[in-house]
Design an enzyme around this catalytic site. Structure first.
Site, PDB file in Angstrom:
ATOM      1  N   ARG A  70       0.844  -1.184   0.000  1.00 31.45           N
ATOM      2  CA  ARG A  70       0.000   0.000   0.000  1.00 31.45           C
ATOM      3  C   ARG A  70       0.886   1.243   0.000  1.00 31.45           C
ATOM      4  O   ARG A  70       1.831   1.348   0.792  1.00 31.45           O
ATOM      5  CB  ARG A  70      -0.914   0.020   1.234  1.00 31.45           C
ATOM      6  CG  ARG A  70      -2.062  -0.966   1.147  1.00 31.45           C
ATOM      7  CD  ARG A  70      -3.082  -0.521   0.093  1.00 31.45           C
ATOM      8  NE  ARG A  70      -4.158  -1.480  -0.101  1.00 31.45           N
ATOM      9  CZ  ARG A  70      -4.148  -2.436  -1.009  1.00 31.45           C
ATOM     10  NH1 ARG A  70      -3.089  -2.593  -1.797  1.00 31.45           N
ATOM     11  NH2 ARG A  70      -5.168  -3.241  -1.149  1.00 31.45           N
ATOM     12  N   GLU A  88      -3.337   7.454  -6.284  1.00 34.47           N
ATOM     13  CA  GLU A  88      -3.199   6.730  -7.546  1.00 34.47           C
ATOM     14  C   GLU A  88      -4.226   7.214  -8.562  1.00 34.47           C
ATOM     15  O   GLU A  88      -5.416   7.268  -8.244  1.00 34.47           O
ATOM     16  CB  GLU A  88      -3.338   5.220  -7.315  1.00 34.47           C
ATOM     17  CG  GLU A  88      -2.206   4.664  -6.463  1.00 34.47           C
ATOM     18  CD  GLU A  88      -2.258   3.136  -6.321  1.00 34.47           C
ATOM     19  OE1 GLU A  88      -3.226   2.517  -6.797  1.00 34.47           O
ATOM     20  OE2 GLU A  88      -1.316   2.581  -5.733  1.00 34.47           O
ATOM     21  N   HIS A 134       0.646  -0.038 -10.293  1.00 36.30           N
ATOM     22  CA  HIS A 134      -0.137  -0.953  -9.465  1.00 36.30           C
ATOM     23  C   HIS A 134      -0.454  -2.246 -10.238  1.00 36.30           C
ATOM     24  O   HIS A 134      -1.616  -2.608 -10.447  1.00 36.30           O
ATOM     25  CB  HIS A 134      -1.441  -0.292  -8.996  1.00 36.30           C
ATOM     26  CG  HIS A 134      -1.978  -0.900  -7.728  1.00 36.30           C
ATOM     27  ND1 HIS A 134      -2.638  -0.176  -6.770  1.00 36.30           N
ATOM     28  CD2 HIS A 134      -1.933  -2.182  -7.248  1.00 36.30           C
ATOM     29  CE1 HIS A 134      -2.994  -0.962  -5.776  1.00 36.30           C
ATOM     30  NE2 HIS A 134      -2.567  -2.182  -6.039  1.00 36.30           N
TER      31      HIS A 134
END
Length: 633
Positions: A321, A350, A369
């Site tokens: 994270r 993000e 990601h």
């Protein structure tokens, strides 16, 4: 205030006296629901005090379905069943707010009506959510308190397609009785592989040298890397992904240590990993790989002070994270040479801004990601979360529930027969309480041949709480919010595990529920210490009531129950049976327990239908019956 509210509710249960009736509501395939007019009538000689109130109850045909009903509302008792009208029960509605693999979507469509709406704004999500029974998200959708409140009780389950649930307000979900499930296993290998890819790619400057060559340059001397063999890798968070990273790093010849306050030492030893303190991990590691969840404790855990404790020239990998790293502090550590390189797949925001100093830093390798982004993982996650959501809508127990008791699958299977018993005992107990201060203290005693440390009773405790609170609360209670509501209303639950001589094949021999400091509508249910006490067992998979107060009984906890204390004399069974038969009430079972021959006896009669008020009055007028109570199961 909390204790007052539960007392007030108990008094209401005692004071109201509408007619007795049983109604079956419109059955839904995903949340069968029964609505009862719950009645409890006590008689001292010829004085009858009838009590009842309309209740919403998600009764079930079997123990497993009963354990995890996610239905939060029920049809009005007076409404006919859909099947009686020739109308099909509606399918559950499922909103998918982010892209999901086709295999998962196909599974969802086979069960419910699925709508895929991507890139919803928070306002749009709140406007739409009240139409859906389930919501499936990935990491991009924020499921806030506002979303749960906007659902107005319609939303029963939120599925997170992945491991992390920091984008879901668990407290709000729990308070409002919405189950949250995730998919913790399907993308484990993909995330671990990506972590290793970033580690190796960073060590050998793969991304930088690739960009250099595509820019027409040949800079062999600039991109000299470091070897992994013999280097120390500190894994911060030794869960599923962290363990798999450790396994692969060991294969690369690295020395692996880990920090995780909750990791079992034996599992670490089995992988050849040494568990160390947080500071020791920081001070000795050449590489640090992050695999911890984002919580208030871990938020910006890696900051200026943390980087200052690290070995100079350390390299950091993060596929967990983004919020666990203070990104500005990391830039400062990179510029100061404390951190030689970083490889990041996740970010605080993000996508990060295009001018992010961290993303643009020459010693940082970044990916958007991609931890779970393999074809295999995407399909696996889609199927795993679809199965979890469909199971929850069906009312099945889930091993991936995040805000309900986390019970291993093997324990779920073993305890399934006792789940219904636990809820039934709670529901019986509250109906025996007379008006007054209400229920404030409950003691649960589990009889078992197993050592207490080998028993996980969280699920059973939750079901007892559910059974006790539902009849005296206006809130819709389910397994998710039962403990929260109990605490809110000042209900204290204590547990005791009693070692008994019974078959080791059964995890539990008996469950006893004692309610303290209350009056009883049925005095025979009181122990010498003044507590209401009922006890039950599971026999051939069916819950049975085996003791009321000090009296042994043996009745199946199905349908409805009539309990009375009588003078032990001939003809009583025939007398009561005739009264019930004249009212077309079918008797399903009967049990008689007497103290001394021809003195006193406790009789338990199971009936398929709820007798009307007049029938119960006639039973109470039988001279030899000293006290009497009707219980709705």
């Amino acid at each position: 205030m909390a204790a007052t509210s539960i007392a007030s509710a108990t008094n209401k249960l005692t004071d109201q006296s509408p007619p007795l009736s049983l109604h079956t509501s419109a059955a839904r395939p995903y949340a069968a629901s029964l609505s009862f007019s719950n009645s409890s009538i006590s008689i001292q000689k010829l004085a009858i005090s009838a009590t009842s109130r309309n209740l919403s109850s998600r009764a079930s045909a079997d123990a497993v379905v009963s354990a995890l009903k996610m239905a939060r509302g029920s049809e009005k008792a007076s409404q006919p069943r859909n099947s009686d009208l020739g109308v099909k029960s509606p399918k559950p509605t499922i909103l998918v707010s982010e892209k999901l693999g086709e295999a998962g979507l196909d599974l969802l469509r086979s069960y419910g009506d699925v709508e895929c709406l991507y890139n919803l704004s928070p306002e749009d999500l709140c406007a739409k959510i009240g139409e859906f029974d389930a919501l499936i998200v990935r990491s991009g959708t924020k499921v806030t308190r506002q979303v749960f409140e906007a659902a107005k009780g319609k939303l029963k389950v939120v599925g997170r397609a992945g491991v992390g649930i920091d984008n879901v307000d668990l407290q709000a979900a729990t308070e409002l009785g919405c189950l949250v499930v995730n998919a913790p296993t399907a993308n484990t290998i993909a995330a671990a592989e990506h972590g290793i890819a970033l580690l190796a790619g960073m060590a050998r400057n793969v991304a930088q040298s690739d960009a250099s060559m595509k820019a027409g340059q040949w800079q062999r001397n600039k991109y000299v890397g470091v070897s992994l063999v013999g280097k120390t890798l500190a894994i911060m968070g030794f869960g599923k992904v962290g363990s798999e990273v450790a396994r692969r790093a060991k294969g690369l010849g690295m020395h692996v240590i880990a920090h995780d306050p909750y990791a079992p030492a034996d599992r670490a030893r089995a992988l050849g990993v040494e568990l160390v303190s947080f500071d020791q991990a920081l001070s000795t590691a050449d590489f640090v790989s992050l695999h911890m969840p984002l919580t208030p404790t871990t938020d910006k855990l890696f900051n200026d002070a943390t980087f200052a404790k690290m070995k100079k020239g350390v390299r950091i990998i993060n596929v967990a994270r983004g919020g666990v790293i203070d990104e500005d502090a990391l830039v400062r550590a990179l510029d100061a040479g404390i951190v030689a390189q970083a490889a990041l797949d996740v970010f605080t925001k993000e996508p990060p801004s295009k001018d992010s100093k961290l993303v643009q830093h020459e010693n940082v390798t970044v990916t958007p990601h991609l931890g779970a982004s393999t074809k295999e993982a995407q399909e696996g996650v889609a199927v795993e979360i679809a199965e979890a959501v469909v199971g929850a809508l069906r009312g099945e127990l889930s091993a991936t529930a995040v805000n309900a008791p986390m019970v291993p699958p093997e324990v779920l299977s073993e305890l399934a027969p006792y789940v219904n018993l636990a809820e039934k005992l709670g529901r019986l107990g509250v109906q025996l309480v007379a008006g007054g201060r209400g229920i404030q203290s409950v003691k649960v005693v589990y009889g078992s041949s197993r050592a207490s440390d080998n028993m996980d009773t969280r699920l059973l405790r939750s079901m007892i709480v559910k059974g006790i609170i539902e009849p005296i609360s206006d809130a819709h209670i389910n397994l998710v919010n039962a403990d929260f509501i109990a605490k809110q209303k000042g209900l204290r639950i204590s547990e005791e595990k009693l070692l008994v001589d019974s078959s080791s094949e059964s995890p539990i021999d008996s469950i006893q529920v004692q309610i303290s400091n209350v009056g009883s509508k049925f005095e025979s249910a009181l122990l010498d210490n003044g507590n209401i006490s009922i006890e039950g067992r599971v026999k051939d998979g069916v819950p049975h009531l085996t003791r009321v107060g000090a009296f042994s009984v043996d009745v199946s906890l199905e349908g409805n129950l009539i309990l009375y204390r009588q003078v032990d004399q001939p003809g009583m069974i025939g007398t009561v049976g005739t009264i019930l038969g004249e009212s077309n009430v079918n008797v399903s079972f009967m049990s008689v327990s007497r103290t001394v021959k021809r003195v006193k006896a406790i009789v338990a009669i199971g009936v398929d239908e709820a007798p009307n008020k007049e029938t119960l009055k006639k039973i109470g007028e039988v001279p030899a019956i000293e006290e009497f109570v009707f219980l709705d199961l």
